[in-house]
Design an enzyme around this catalytic site. Sequence first.
Site, PDB file in Angstrom:
ATOM      1  N   LYS A 112      46.915  39.500  46.002  1.00 16.85           N
ATOM      2  CA  LYS A 112      45.919  38.765  45.239  1.00 16.85           C
ATOM      3  C   LYS A 112      46.394  37.324  45.034  1.00 16.85           C
ATOM      4  CE  LYS A 112      43.150  39.332  40.991  1.00 16.85           C
ATOM      5  NZ  LYS A 112      42.980  40.133  39.759  1.00 16.85           N
TER       6      LYS A 112
ATOM      7  N   SER B  30      38.382  41.756  39.025  1.00 16.56           N
ATOM      8  CA  SER B  30      38.571  40.511  39.730  1.00 16.56           C
ATOM      9  C   SER B  30      39.351  40.628  41.037  1.00 16.56           C
ATOM     10  CB  SER B  30      39.308  39.523  38.822  1.00 16.56           C
ATOM     11  OG  SER B  30      40.600  40.002  38.546  1.00 16.56           O
TER      12      SER B  30
ATOM     13  N   SER C 224      40.594  45.067  36.449  1.00 19.71           N
ATOM     14  CA  SER C 224      40.470  44.266  37.671  1.00 19.71           C
ATOM     15  C   SER C 224      41.077  44.874  38.927  1.00 19.71           C
ATOM     16  CB  SER C 224      41.083  42.889  37.451  1.00 19.71           C
ATOM     17  OG  SER C 224      40.196  42.089  36.714  1.00 19.71           O
TER      18      SER C 224
END
Lengths: 469, 482
Positions: free
Chosen positions: B75, B150, B174
Amino acid sequence: MKYELVSGLETHVELATATKIFCSCTTAFGGAPNTHCCPVCTGQPGALPVLNKRVVEFAIRAGLALHCKINTVTHLDRKNYCYPDLPKAYQISQFDKPLCEHGYVELESGKKIGITRIHIEEDAGKLVHDRGFTFVDYNRGGVPLIEIVSEPDISSPEEAREYVEKLQLIMRYLAVSDCKMQEGSMRCDVNISLRPEGADYLGARTEIKNMNSMSFIEKAMEYEYSRQAEILSSGGKVEQATMRYDEHTGETYVMRTKEDAQDYRYFPEPDLPTIIIPEEEVQKAQASLPELPLEKLKRYRDMLQLSDHTARQLYKYKAVCDFFESCINSGASARNSANLITGAIYSRFATEEQKEKFSLPFDAAQFAELVKLLDSGKINPTLAQMTLSKMLTNGGKVSDYISTEDVKGVDEGELEKLCREAIAANPQAVADFKAGKEKAISALYGYIKRATQGKADIRAADAIIKRLL
Amino acid sequence: MTATLKQLSRLLRDKEISSVQLTRKYIEVIENRDPQINSYVTRCFDEALLAAERADKMIARGEAAPLTGIPFALKDNICTDGIETTCCSKILSGFKPYYDATAYKKLKDICAPLLGKTNMDEFAMGSTSETSCFGAPKNPRDLNRVTGGSSGGSAAAVAAGLAPFALGSDTGGSVRQPAAFCGVVGFKPTYGAVSRYGLIAYGSSLDQIGAIALSVEDAAIVFNAVKGEDERDMTSRKCPDIGELTGDIKGMKVGVVSEFFEGLSPEIKGAVERALKGLESCGATICEYSAPSLKSALPVYYIIACAEASSNLGRYDGIRYGFRAQNYSSVDDMIIKTRTQGFGKEVQKRIMLGTYVLSGGYLDAYYKKACLLRESIKEDFNELFERCDILVAPTAPNTAFPLGYTQNNAVEMYLSDMCTVPVNIAGLPAVSLPCGSDKSGLPIGVQIIGSPFNDSTTLNAAHALELCGVSKCKPEKGGVEL
């Protein structure tokens, strides 16, 4: 109307830990800009603080020496404000649970200045304005600080000075800080308000920020006192404000008023767990506290029988005290040691800083040897001074300058012969002495000193002369 | 078919494939397929191939760790030395850290090749990944749908077969929610089990790095590789290794908390109930409970997360790194313009909300009250875990939204976190895994929640669901096939 001054100080003291409060960068003063830095102390994204345990230890020592209660369960908070020298846009500090609370500093008058709290926090970086640009140096960012907040117990600029001096000395005794105001490792914010003499309420206060010298503190307080007194006596109101002191004009200026006071949005620092200090650690710290300045001063005067003046000359400098005490521990007399230190040795040091450092080309043991020769009368003060002077210039040992011949001095028979000569050569002085003028005898001492180049033991000579006369 | 990490590891060790070959395969599919999906925002193929070469040598020397030579995705809020790390925010455009996040460093040290950085909501603030400054990633199961967020890019990459595993971060769901939306496994470990050093902070007391993979076993392997106490993160703790997952859950007490099931669509409710039946069939007993404090979880989450975020994001001022606005008249003006232009709307909204709840006069009513409620939520979980071993809940009350949908339905988006945020508030381990699909064929996720540092129990129960056939995940066609 007569007004009385009410003042409290917030004193920032940089702790002398080797590394910063939340990372392992050095705390050394100076260095090329941004060379004592890492992701943590420059607030890089993703970096996290790691609390330096030594900072907590140092702050506990400071707290105990100022008679504070230690909060054994405490935490750090974020103080949010935006300024380019603060790389995270928050300072990690303590808000509602400071490490130390409720202490005091005792002044010589016996008056106690209350300590509200002591908390630990990180220092910010430095802005440098040059050629129309602003540069930021983060070397100082993350250097550990304690903020010592006093009660509004200070009632004169002189008291403020003494309070700061006492704090400084205590911190130096503890070796938690060098407290060099000129380098910024100790700085004060001074809160001042006035009230009619004898009143029991507090007036509106102003805060003069970032004072970095004792005499500026005094001058700024004097100026601010008269400024506020003038406002009050003409029926005006003092506006609560943060002020700046201009060293050149000697005046204070408003930086911001209450209306634009910052909201720091304090909240507990989520990156650091609760600090839990075992009770034993506090006890251990308490037990390991050194003798504190006022105790030392009293001991020098009362136990070691030094004059108040001499005792003060010594106790002001931690390194001098260490040297002096190591010297008397090896058997040298306090009086002779103290006199030589505050005389011949101090004369070599022009500045306070040099006395604080007290770096000598010989050690305390060598100095003690010299003092002991003097103590036992094997050498006289003149030779002691001369030898010390050579040692100060060239270093080395006592035996490099004083031979066994010198130490032997002048033997009994020889001395008596010299005494007889002295009496014969100074008939007038002898007559005066016999007539009751005690001091006249010094002429005879002088004769003997000259004849032996200072080697003779004058006390022994004195006994012989008096016997002969 | 796509192999699991365990199988890939065996293939590499047996030299049936080299790490360089494997990495090339992934590079090829990323180049072919990712333009449609937009899961990667930074690709680092050259570095990946170099790491793969080193991995092959390591394997040859017999020094391979389970993940040596297996490529992966990270990420974009996890710092990578020399590789752009932007949190998908304009304000960090061009930012290349000069340090590695600890979790990434652990993978780097065993020569797992990093393929690239994955798309996400700006600063991890969002539940659809649409707030990314690089544009939204698309759900590989339906390209008209969001990935969730996310960690949407990480979930999409794994679901599309563009990475065998990925790391994400989970502040309020997330990792788990995009895993559920994309039909893969997402594991959020106990708070503190994985170091946060180098994870760019959103809500520091909630953030935790987690694994996204194609099976529970794979998630466990990744977790074992990245977890551990870290001297750079004082909130990190030792966590026991996850041993071989057996799926043996005989006698396990499974709690169902009614508050997690309120207002669910019948489809999702049905899917989670099937999962519960599956667990029962494996020998677990189901008990029903109620925990009223969970009703305050969502507001508590938004207050605490935003408060911390408002402070964490203060440092982006254009002075030291990232984006700096042009044409300013003073330092203050520069900072204001930089932040106004550099942060997206959602981030600005949360900074303002966080600033507000911490302000003088409001602190007690919001932030402090939220902290008190947080404690009561933790206590309720403690009590629940005295009575049962794990909890089962839906991961999200809905399946993947159509792209663009939440723009006008922000509250619905916030509500979609209601099943995941309580876990972060209490710092618990939880895994989301697929448990069926809705009528449009979109994946539904079920969440297994454990007590702190019982990550192993949590994963084992999830693995039982795989063994009994309730949970399956397969990457989309077009990904790497072996």
